[in-house]
Design a protein around this motif. Sequence first.
Motif, PDB file in Angstrom:
ATOM      1  N   SER A   1       0.842  -1.191   0.000  1.00  0.00           N
ATOM      2  CA  SER A   1       0.000   0.000   0.000  1.00  0.00           C
ATOM      3  C   SER A   1       0.884   1.251   0.000  1.00  0.00           C
ATOM      4  N   ALA A   2       0.296   2.390   0.353  1.00  0.00           N
ATOM      5  CA  ALA A   2       1.021   3.665   0.441  1.00  0.00           C
ATOM      6  C   ALA A   2       1.645   4.073  -0.886  1.00  0.00           C
ATOM      7  N   ALA A   3       0.994   3.715  -2.002  1.00  0.00           N
ATOM      8  CA  ALA A   3       1.542   4.058  -3.315  1.00  0.00           C
ATOM      9  C   ALA A   3       1.622   5.568  -3.503  1.00  0.00           C
ATOM     10  N   ALA A   4       0.558   6.274  -3.096  1.00  0.00           N
ATOM     11  CA  ALA A   4       0.548   7.728  -3.284  1.00  0.00           C
ATOM     12  C   ALA A   4       1.646   8.391  -2.460  1.00  0.00           C
ATOM     13  N   LEU A   5       1.866   7.890  -1.238  1.00  0.00           N
ATOM     14  CA  LEU A   5       2.908   8.446  -0.388  1.00  0.00           C
ATOM     15  C   LEU A   5       4.282   8.181  -0.989  1.00  0.00           C
ATOM     16  N   PHE A   6       4.500   6.980  -1.487  1.00  0.00           N
ATOM     17  CA  PHE A   6       5.782   6.654  -2.116  1.00  0.00           C
ATOM     18  C   PHE A   6       6.035   7.591  -3.302  1.00  0.00           C
ATOM     19  N   ASP A   7       5.021   7.766  -4.154  1.00  0.00           N
ATOM     20  CA  ASP A   7       5.190   8.635  -5.319  1.00  0.00           C
ATOM     21  C   ASP A   7       5.477  10.078  -4.902  1.00  0.00           C
TER      22      ASP A   7
ATOM     23  N   MET B   1       9.596  14.519  -4.088  1.00  0.00           N
ATOM     24  CA  MET B   1      10.388  15.352  -3.176  1.00  0.00           C
ATOM     25  C   MET B   1      11.875  15.077  -3.347  1.00  0.00           C
ATOM     26  N   THR B   2      12.229  13.808  -3.462  1.00  0.00           N
ATOM     27  CA  THR B   2      13.629  13.448  -3.646  1.00  0.00           C
ATOM     28  C   THR B   2      14.159  14.002  -4.960  1.00  0.00           C
ATOM     29  N   GLU B   3      13.328  13.952  -5.988  1.00  0.00           N
ATOM     30  CA  GLU B   3      13.730  14.492  -7.290  1.00  0.00           C
ATOM     31  C   GLU B   3      14.008  15.990  -7.193  1.00  0.00           C
ATOM     32  N   ALA B   4      13.181  16.703  -6.437  1.00  0.00           N
ATOM     33  CA  ALA B   4      13.393  18.142  -6.261  1.00  0.00           C
ATOM     34  C   ALA B   4      14.694  18.412  -5.514  1.00  0.00           C
TER      35      ALA B   4
ATOM     36  N   ARG C   1      16.792   7.972 -10.566  1.00  0.00           N
ATOM     37  CA  ARG C   1      17.656   8.038  -9.392  1.00  0.00           C
ATOM     38  C   ARG C   1      16.862   8.394  -8.139  1.00  0.00           C
ATOM     39  N   ALA C   2      15.881   9.274  -8.277  1.00  0.00           N
ATOM     40  CA  ALA C   2      15.046   9.636  -7.135  1.00  0.00           C
ATOM     41  C   ALA C   2      14.225   8.444  -6.653  1.00  0.00           C
ATOM     42  N   THR C   3      13.726   7.653  -7.599  1.00  0.00           N
ATOM     43  CA  THR C   3      12.938   6.473  -7.238  1.00  0.00           C
ATOM     44  C   THR C   3      13.773   5.469  -6.468  1.00  0.00           C
ATOM     45  N   VAL C   4      14.982   5.215  -6.942  1.00  0.00           N
ATOM     46  CA  VAL C   4      15.848   4.236  -6.270  1.00  0.00           C
ATOM     47  C   VAL C   4      16.287   4.750  -4.901  1.00  0.00           C
ATOM     48  N   LEU C   5      16.629   6.027  -4.812  1.00  0.00           N
ATOM     49  CA  LEU C   5      17.021   6.606  -3.524  1.00  0.00           C
ATOM     50  C   LEU C   5      15.880   6.519  -2.509  1.00  0.00           C
ATOM     51  N   THR C   6      14.660   6.808  -2.956  1.00  0.00           N
ATOM     52  CA  THR C   6      13.510   6.729  -2.069  1.00  0.00           C
ATOM     53  C   THR C   6      13.294   5.297  -1.591  1.00  0.00           C
ATOM     54  N   ALA C   7      13.395   4.361  -2.510  1.00  0.00           N
ATOM     55  CA  ALA C   7      13.223   2.954  -2.146  1.00  0.00           C
ATOM     56  C   ALA C   7      14.289   2.512  -1.148  1.00  0.00           C
ATOM     57  N   MET C   8      15.519   2.952  -1.343  1.00  0.00           N
ATOM     58  CA  MET C   8      16.597   2.596  -0.416  1.00  0.00           C
ATOM     59  C   MET C   8      16.322   3.157   0.972  1.00  0.00           C
ATOM     60  N   ALA C   9      15.847   4.395   1.027  1.00  0.00           N
ATOM     61  CA  ALA C   9      15.561   5.017   2.314  1.00  0.00           C
ATOM     62  C   ALA C   9      14.401   4.320   3.020  1.00  0.00           C
TER      63      ALA C   9
END
Length: 232
Positions: free
Chosen positions: A115-121, A126-129, A149-157
Motif C-alpha cells: 500500500s502507500a503508493a501515493a505516499l511513495f510517489d 520530493m527526492t527528485e526536487a 535516481r530519485a525512485t531508487v534513492l527513495t526505495a533505499m531510504a
Amino acid sequence: MATTQPNPEDLTARARIRDAALLHFGEHGFERATIREIARTAGVSSGLVRHHFGSKQALREACDDYMAKTVRELNDQAREGHKDGTFGDINHIAAARAALIPYQRYLARELADGSAAALFDQMVEMTEAWLATFEETGDATFTADRRARATVLTAMALAVPVLHEHVSRGLGVDTMTPEGDHRLAMALLDIYSHALVSPEDAATARAALDKVRDQTPAERDAALRAFKERQP
C-alpha cells in the motif's frame, strides 16, 4: 526544531481515532487490527469510529492522507531552511527525521503490504526536487535520468523501516528510537558523503552492464553455465 503546523482537527475525537489507527495498523497490520481495539485506544466507541470513517478501509486511507500531509509539511520546512544553499543553524532534515519516528512502524507495514503508493510517489517527487537542487552547482554527469535516481534513492531510504528488525540488530539499537535513528543517520551521512566507486570503475561497470543487456538469450545461458562451472 521543525514541527508540523497545529491542526484544529488534532484536538478532536476524529484525530484521536486516526492516531490510534496509526498505532494499531503499524503494530498488528491492517488485517489483524480491529475497529474495537482502535476505538478502545482512542477512548471512544466503535460506533463513533464508524460514524467518522465509515469503514476500516476508509480509516486506513485517512491515515495514509495524514502521513502524506505530514511528510509534505516537514519537507517544505526542510526546503525553506535550505533556501540559501545551506542547512543553517537548525538542521531541518534532522528535525524531520525525529518527527517521523512515531510513524515508522505504520509506514513499514503499509509498504510491506504493497500500500502507500501515493505516499511513495510523493516522496519520489520530493527526492527528485532535492536532487535538482544539489545538482545545480555540480558538474557531475549521470547515465540514469533524475526520476529514476530519485525512485531508487527513495526505495533505499524506505527499505530501512521495512527491514527494521534486521537493521536494528545490525546496529545494536532499535532504529525506531531517537538513539537508533541518530546512529542510523550518522551511518547514512558517512555513506552519502564518501564516494564508494571511482568514476573510472563506474565507467567500467556501465560498459559491463551494457554488454549484459545486449546479450542474446543463448549468450546469457552460456554465461550462466560458465559461472556455475567456476563454483566450488
